[in-house]
Design a protein around this motif. Structure first.
Motif, PDB file in Angstrom:
ATOM      1  N   PHE A 414     -12.901 -19.722 -13.345  1.00 19.10           N
ATOM      2  CA  PHE A 414     -12.629 -18.835 -13.443  1.00 19.10           C
ATOM      3  C   PHE A 414     -13.713 -17.791 -12.666  1.00 19.10           C
ATOM      4  O   PHE A 414     -13.989 -16.447 -12.512  1.00 19.10           O
ATOM      5  CB  PHE A 414     -12.849 -17.778 -14.773  1.00 19.10           C
ATOM      6  CG  PHE A 414     -11.772 -18.619 -15.579  1.00 19.10           C
ATOM      7  CD1 PHE A 414     -10.433 -17.340 -15.449  1.00 19.10           C
ATOM      8  CD2 PHE A 414     -11.605 -19.607 -16.597  1.00 19.10           C
ATOM      9  CE1 PHE A 414      -8.746 -17.791 -15.930  1.00 19.10           C
ATOM     10  CE2 PHE A 414     -10.104 -19.575 -17.222  1.00 19.10           C
ATOM     11  CZ  PHE A 414      -8.748 -19.011 -16.665  1.00 19.10           C
ATOM     12  N   TYR A 415     -14.435 -19.274 -11.741  1.00 22.17           N
ATOM     13  CA  TYR A 415     -14.353 -18.596 -10.376  1.00 22.17           C
ATOM     14  C   TYR A 415     -13.921 -17.952  -9.191  1.00 22.17           C
ATOM     15  O   TYR A 415     -13.986 -18.535  -8.255  1.00 22.17           O
ATOM     16  CB  TYR A 415     -16.187 -19.096 -10.362  1.00 22.17           C
ATOM     17  CG  TYR A 415     -17.301 -19.987 -10.939  1.00 22.17           C
ATOM     18  CD1 TYR A 415     -18.080 -18.445 -10.889  1.00 22.17           C
ATOM     19  CD2 TYR A 415     -17.324 -20.774 -11.721  1.00 22.17           C
ATOM     20  CE1 TYR A 415     -19.813 -19.189 -11.950  1.00 22.17           C
ATOM     21  CE2 TYR A 415     -17.952 -20.469 -12.997  1.00 22.17           C
ATOM     22  CZ  TYR A 415     -19.308 -20.049 -13.233  1.00 22.17           C
ATOM     23  OH  TYR A 415     -20.083 -20.484 -14.040  1.00 22.17           O
ATOM     24  N   GLU A 416     -14.298 -16.373  -9.633  1.00 23.75           N
ATOM     25  CA  GLU A 416     -13.112 -15.723  -8.612  1.00 23.75           C
ATOM     26  C   GLU A 416     -14.032 -15.131  -8.125  1.00 23.75           C
ATOM     27  O   GLU A 416     -15.146 -14.656  -8.402  1.00 23.75           O
ATOM     28  CB  GLU A 416     -11.831 -14.993  -9.359  1.00 23.75           C
ATOM     29  CG  GLU A 416     -10.743 -15.718 -10.487  1.00 23.75           C
ATOM     30  CD  GLU A 416     -10.457 -16.504  -9.306  1.00 23.75           C
ATOM     31  OE1 GLU A 416      -9.592 -16.134  -7.965  1.00 23.75           O
ATOM     32  OE2 GLU A 416      -9.309 -17.356  -9.725  1.00 23.75           O
ATOM     33  N   TRP A 417     -12.983 -14.910  -6.428  1.00 25.46           N
ATOM     34  CA  TRP A 417     -13.381 -13.747  -5.724  1.00 25.46           C
ATOM     35  C   TRP A 417     -12.874 -11.955  -6.259  1.00 25.46           C
ATOM     36  O   TRP A 417     -14.289 -11.624  -6.217  1.00 25.46           O
ATOM     37  CB  TRP A 417     -12.788 -13.957  -4.167  1.00 25.46           C
ATOM     38  CG  TRP A 417     -13.245 -13.170  -3.508  1.00 25.46           C
ATOM     39  CD1 TRP A 417     -14.423 -12.735  -3.219  1.00 25.46           C
ATOM     40  CD2 TRP A 417     -11.615 -13.010  -1.799  1.00 25.46           C
ATOM     41  NE1 TRP A 417     -13.767 -11.385  -1.602  1.00 25.46           N
ATOM     42  CE2 TRP A 417     -12.895 -11.542  -1.292  1.00 25.46           C
ATOM     43  CE3 TRP A 417     -10.720 -12.841  -2.067  1.00 25.46           C
ATOM     44  CZ2 TRP A 417     -11.983 -10.904   0.158  1.00 25.46           C
ATOM     45  CZ3 TRP A 417      -9.944 -12.368  -0.661  1.00 25.46           C
ATOM     46  CH2 TRP A 417     -10.997 -11.003   0.019  1.00 25.46           C
ATOM     47  N   ARG A 418     -12.150 -12.093  -6.402  1.00 22.65           N
ATOM     48  CA  ARG A 418     -11.768 -10.509  -6.584  1.00 22.65           C
ATOM     49  C   ARG A 418     -11.426 -10.281  -8.025  1.00 22.65           C
ATOM     50  O   ARG A 418     -10.272 -10.965  -8.971  1.00 22.65           O
ATOM     51  CB  ARG A 418     -10.612 -10.468  -6.467  1.00 22.65           C
ATOM     52  CG  ARG A 418     -10.446  -9.807  -4.816  1.00 22.65           C
ATOM     53  CD  ARG A 418      -9.334  -9.487  -4.193  1.00 22.65           C
ATOM     54  NE  ARG A 418      -8.521 -10.390  -3.930  1.00 22.65           N
ATOM     55  CZ  ARG A 418      -7.361 -10.948  -2.713  1.00 22.65           C
ATOM     56  NH1 ARG A 418      -6.830  -9.375  -2.250  1.00 22.65           N
ATOM     57  NH2 ARG A 418      -6.573 -11.451  -2.493  1.00 22.65           N
ATOM     58  N   THR A 419     -12.062 -10.437  -8.841  1.00 19.18           N
ATOM     59  CA  THR A 419     -12.384 -10.263 -10.478  1.00 19.18           C
ATOM     60  C   THR A 419     -11.782  -9.780 -11.163  1.00 19.18           C
ATOM     61  O   THR A 419     -10.874  -9.672 -11.931  1.00 19.18           O
ATOM     62  CB  THR A 419     -13.812 -10.571 -11.142  1.00 19.18           C
ATOM     63  OG1 THR A 419     -14.657 -10.054 -10.584  1.00 19.18           O
ATOM     64  CG2 THR A 419     -14.291 -12.497 -10.441  1.00 19.18           C
ATOM     65  N   GLU A 420     -12.113  -8.451 -11.123  1.00 18.25           N
ATOM     66  CA  GLU A 420     -11.679  -7.048 -11.703  1.00 18.25           C
ATOM     67  C   GLU A 420     -10.191  -7.054 -11.048  1.00 18.25           C
ATOM     68  O   GLU A 420      -9.545  -6.624 -12.654  1.00 18.25           O
ATOM     69  CB  GLU A 420     -12.246  -6.094 -11.238  1.00 18.25           C
ATOM     70  CG  GLU A 420     -13.756  -5.740 -11.527  1.00 18.25           C
ATOM     71  CD  GLU A 420     -13.972  -5.111 -13.042  1.00 18.25           C
ATOM     72  OE1 GLU A 420     -12.762  -4.964 -13.691  1.00 18.25           O
ATOM     73  OE2 GLU A 420     -15.116  -4.851 -13.740  1.00 18.25           O
ATOM     74  N   GLU A 421      -9.777  -7.068 -10.456  1.00 21.74           N
ATOM     75  CA  GLU A 421      -7.839  -7.003 -10.288  1.00 21.74           C
ATOM     76  C   GLU A 421      -7.335  -8.477 -10.751  1.00 21.74           C
ATOM     77  O   GLU A 421      -6.475  -7.930 -11.546  1.00 21.74           O
ATOM     78  CB  GLU A 421      -8.112  -7.288  -9.111  1.00 21.74           C
ATOM     79  CG  GLU A 421      -6.587  -6.792  -8.296  1.00 21.74           C
ATOM     80  CD  GLU A 421      -6.148  -6.992  -6.305  1.00 21.74           C
ATOM     81  OE1 GLU A 421      -5.736  -7.765  -6.030  1.00 21.74           O
ATOM     82  OE2 GLU A 421      -7.035  -6.812  -5.950  1.00 21.74           O
ATOM     83  N   LEU A 422      -8.027  -9.537 -11.080  1.00 23.20           N
ATOM     84  CA  LEU A 422      -7.314 -10.352 -11.121  1.00 23.20           C
ATOM     85  C   LEU A 422      -7.642 -10.375 -12.954  1.00 23.20           C
ATOM     86  O   LEU A 422      -6.347 -10.237 -13.260  1.00 23.20           O
ATOM     87  CB  LEU A 422      -8.437 -11.770 -10.736  1.00 23.20           C
ATOM     88  CG  LEU A 422      -7.432 -13.068 -11.561  1.00 23.20           C
ATOM     89  CD1 LEU A 422      -6.391 -13.356 -11.472  1.00 23.20           C
ATOM     90  CD2 LEU A 422      -8.302 -14.443 -11.583  1.00 23.20           C
ATOM     91  N   PHE A 423      -8.330  -9.650 -13.951  1.00 24.44           N
ATOM     92  CA  PHE A 423      -8.893  -9.778 -15.036  1.00 24.44           C
ATOM     93  C   PHE A 423      -7.406  -8.241 -15.616  1.00 24.44           C
ATOM     94  O   PHE A 423      -6.818  -9.233 -16.407  1.00 24.44           O
ATOM     95  CB  PHE A 423     -10.392  -9.255 -15.418  1.00 24.44           C
ATOM     96  CG  PHE A 423      -9.869  -9.133 -17.006  1.00 24.44           C
ATOM     97  CD1 PHE A 423      -9.717 -10.460 -17.826  1.00 24.44           C
ATOM     98  CD2 PHE A 423      -9.912  -7.761 -17.335  1.00 24.44           C
ATOM     99  CE1 PHE A 423      -9.941 -10.432 -19.146  1.00 24.44           C
ATOM    100  CE2 PHE A 423      -9.825  -7.612 -19.055  1.00 24.44           C
ATOM    101  CZ  PHE A 423     -10.021  -9.184 -19.671  1.00 24.44           C
ATOM    102  N   GLU A 424      -7.429  -7.232 -14.958  1.00 24.75           N
ATOM    103  CA  GLU A 424      -5.870  -6.416 -15.084  1.00 24.75           C
ATOM    104  C   GLU A 424      -5.230  -7.135 -15.096  1.00 24.75           C
ATOM    105  O   GLU A 424      -3.917  -6.462 -16.671  1.00 24.75           O
ATOM    106  CB  GLU A 424      -7.053  -5.679 -14.054  1.00 24.75           C
ATOM    107  CG  GLU A 424      -8.177  -4.601 -14.158  1.00 24.75           C
ATOM    108  CD  GLU A 424      -7.902  -3.937 -15.784  1.00 24.75           C
ATOM    109  OE1 GLU A 424      -7.136  -3.708 -16.714  1.00 24.75           O
ATOM    110  OE2 GLU A 424      -8.933  -3.706 -16.124  1.00 24.75           O
ATOM    111  N   SER A 425      -4.446  -7.779 -13.926  1.00 23.59           N
ATOM    112  CA  SER A 425      -3.125  -8.444 -13.943  1.00 23.59           C
ATOM    113  C   SER A 425      -3.389  -9.898 -15.325  1.00 23.59           C
ATOM    114  O   SER A 425      -1.726  -9.600 -15.522  1.00 23.59           O
ATOM    115  CB  SER A 425      -2.916  -9.259 -12.965  1.00 23.59           C
ATOM    116  OG  SER A 425      -3.723  -9.851 -12.749  1.00 23.59           O
TER     117      SER A 425
END
Length: 482
Positions: A414-425
């Motif tokens: 979970f070291y992601e680039w677009r963290t907020e967008e991915l978590f919301e989905s």
């Protein structure tokens, strides 16, 4: 005549008031310390210390052990072949039973110290330079003996995770201390062994080894070796590629057999008595058949007449479920990619379980057509690269047709680039009624790193991250898929 003692200043001391005599040195404690000083010197000092070597030879001879234990070129296998009785002593060597009175057998501790030093040196002192297939095979065998000494089966600790470098120093080197008890360090030793093995594989001329069938046959498939093979597969051809595929398939088959047993135990479901039992011999309930026909017993002929056969129910109640497995295939998640690909194929073989498999880094790949075959799936992966989970989410969301009958397993650090967008989905999937299971690692060692931001977010959402042994994921899926 009374005994007179002299104080340090030369004056007479009163009878019975002299300094206590120094305790006599324990020769076994000295022997044990010699062996451990030799161990430390060989691990951290490249120059051989002749005095420690000669003293260690005398020690092992005193306790009736072969001097081959001190030969760095001798594998544990070769020592045990010449002295078969030693095999039992290596089992559980570093997980000693607690001593009730605290006064152990000093000579036995010296013997254990010599055996422990041998296996620790063979595993952790790997030298430098190019590694041959024979040297790698020998190290893997010695690592198996270390795992046995720690009370594990050979291969158990090396199944996953790469360590952070360094080594494990022996404990108990001081006077009065027992031989090493490293059982408490098992969670750390496993990744360290994986790290050492990965380093040895990198030091091999792997392509040349694979091109020679005789050398390739000496390789024992392991997570570290499979990772390197998967990285190099696109640059291999001919005999080398065929040997690489054979090693990958061999490893996949071995792990599959172990995981299939765990899955079948966890997902058997309840007996479905609404389905008539199949009238085949293997389902015949002999005890019930005899009991129900006892009224037909003829005492004169000593014969039981059977007018009805009874059969066992074998059908299990299962609900049609959809399992969507999303796996991060970036460089930090190779062991999870291998394990989860195999796990997905096993679930794909269960009745009424519809398995979908997606792998991603900065691009996503739908591997569902090959989900039943982990070997073919792994050959289609492209390990390495960055991480962008949103591309995988684009493929996963349309597959959730009936949320209540769907479980989404997402394996990543979970070291992601677009963290907020991915978590919301991900939160939207959870709110839809589907079961969302975030997994930080699916390895045999249980070691994995998870982005703290995501960890806290999942905890607040009520779907905490599973990190640890693959058995934890199997257990988590048990309640949903039965």
């Amino acid at each position: 005549m009374s005994e007179v003692t002299i104080d340090g200043d030369g004056t007479e001391a009163a009878p019975g008031h002299g300094p206590d005599p120094a305790p006599a040195p324990d020769p076994d404690e000295n022997r044990r310390q010699v062996l451990y000083w030799r161990l430390l010197a060989r691990l951290f000092d490249p120059e051989e210390q002749a005095s420690l070597e000669s003293a260690s030879v005398a020690v092992v001879e005193d306790v009736g052990l072969p001097t081959a234990l001190l030969d760095p070129a001798a594998s544990v296998d070769s020592v045990v072949q010449r002295h078969p009785d030693l095999a039992a002593e290596f089992d559980g060597l570093m997980t000693p039973e607690p001593d009730a009175d605290g006064a152990g057998d000093r000579a036995a501790e010296v013997r254990r110290a010599a055996l422990a030093s041998k296996v620790l040196l063979n595993v952790f002192a790997t030298g430098s330079g190019t590694v041959t297939a024979e040297q790698l095979a020998r190290w893997q065998s010695d690592a198996g003996w270390l795992e046995r000494a720690l009370g594990c089966r050979p291969g158990d600790l090396r199944g996953g995770g790469r360590g952070n470098g360094g080594g494990v120093s022996p404990t108990g080197t001081g006077a009065g201390m027992p031989a090493p008890d490293l059982s408490r360090l098992i969670p750390e030793i496993g990744p360290e062994l994986g790290s050492i093995e990965a380093g040895l594989v990198r030091r091999m001329h792997l392509r040349e080894v694979l091109a020679d069938p005789a050398l390739a046959s000496r390789l024992t498939p392991s997570m570290s070796l499979i990772e390197q093979l998967l990285r190099d597969k696109n640059s291999l051809s001919g005999v080398a590629l065929a040997n690489a595929k054979a090693l990958i398939k061999r490893y996949v088959d071995e792990v599959t057999e172990v995981l299939r047993t765990q899955v079948e135990k966890a997902t058997v479901g309840e007996l479905d008595r609404s389905v008539p039992p199949k009238r085949v011999f293997r389902n015949l309930d002999m005890d019930r058949t005899i009991w129900k026909n006892l009224t037909n017993w003829d005492p004169e002929e000593q014969r039981l007449y059977v007018d009805r056969l009874y059969y066992r129910h074998t059908s299990r109640k299962t609900t049609p479920q959809r399992l969507i497995v999303v796996v991060d295939q970036s460089g930090s998640m190779v062991d999870s990619m291998v394990n989860c690909t195999i796990l997905a194929s096993i679930f794909a073989g269960l009745p009424k379980v519809d398995v979908h498999l997606i792998a991603y880094d900065t691009q996503a790949l739908d591997l569902t057509p090959w989900a039943h075959d982990p070997f073919e799936t792994l050959l289609r992966t492209q390990l390495g690269g960055g991480t962008d989970g949103t591309v995988a989410m684009t493929l996963a969301q349309p597959k959730i047709a009936e949320p209540r009958n769907t479980v989404v397993v997402w394996i990543s650090d979970f070291y992601e680039w677009r963290t907020e967008e991915l978590f919301e989905s991900m939160a939207a999937i959870h709110r839809s009624g589907a079961k969302f299971i975030p997994v930080g690692s699916v390895t045999s060692s249980g070691r994995g790193s998870v982005n703290p931001w995501f960890r806290e977010k999942f905890k607040d959402l009520g779907t905490p991250v599973i990190s640890g042994h693959i058995k934890k994921l199997v257990h988590e899926l048990q309640t949903f898929l039965t």
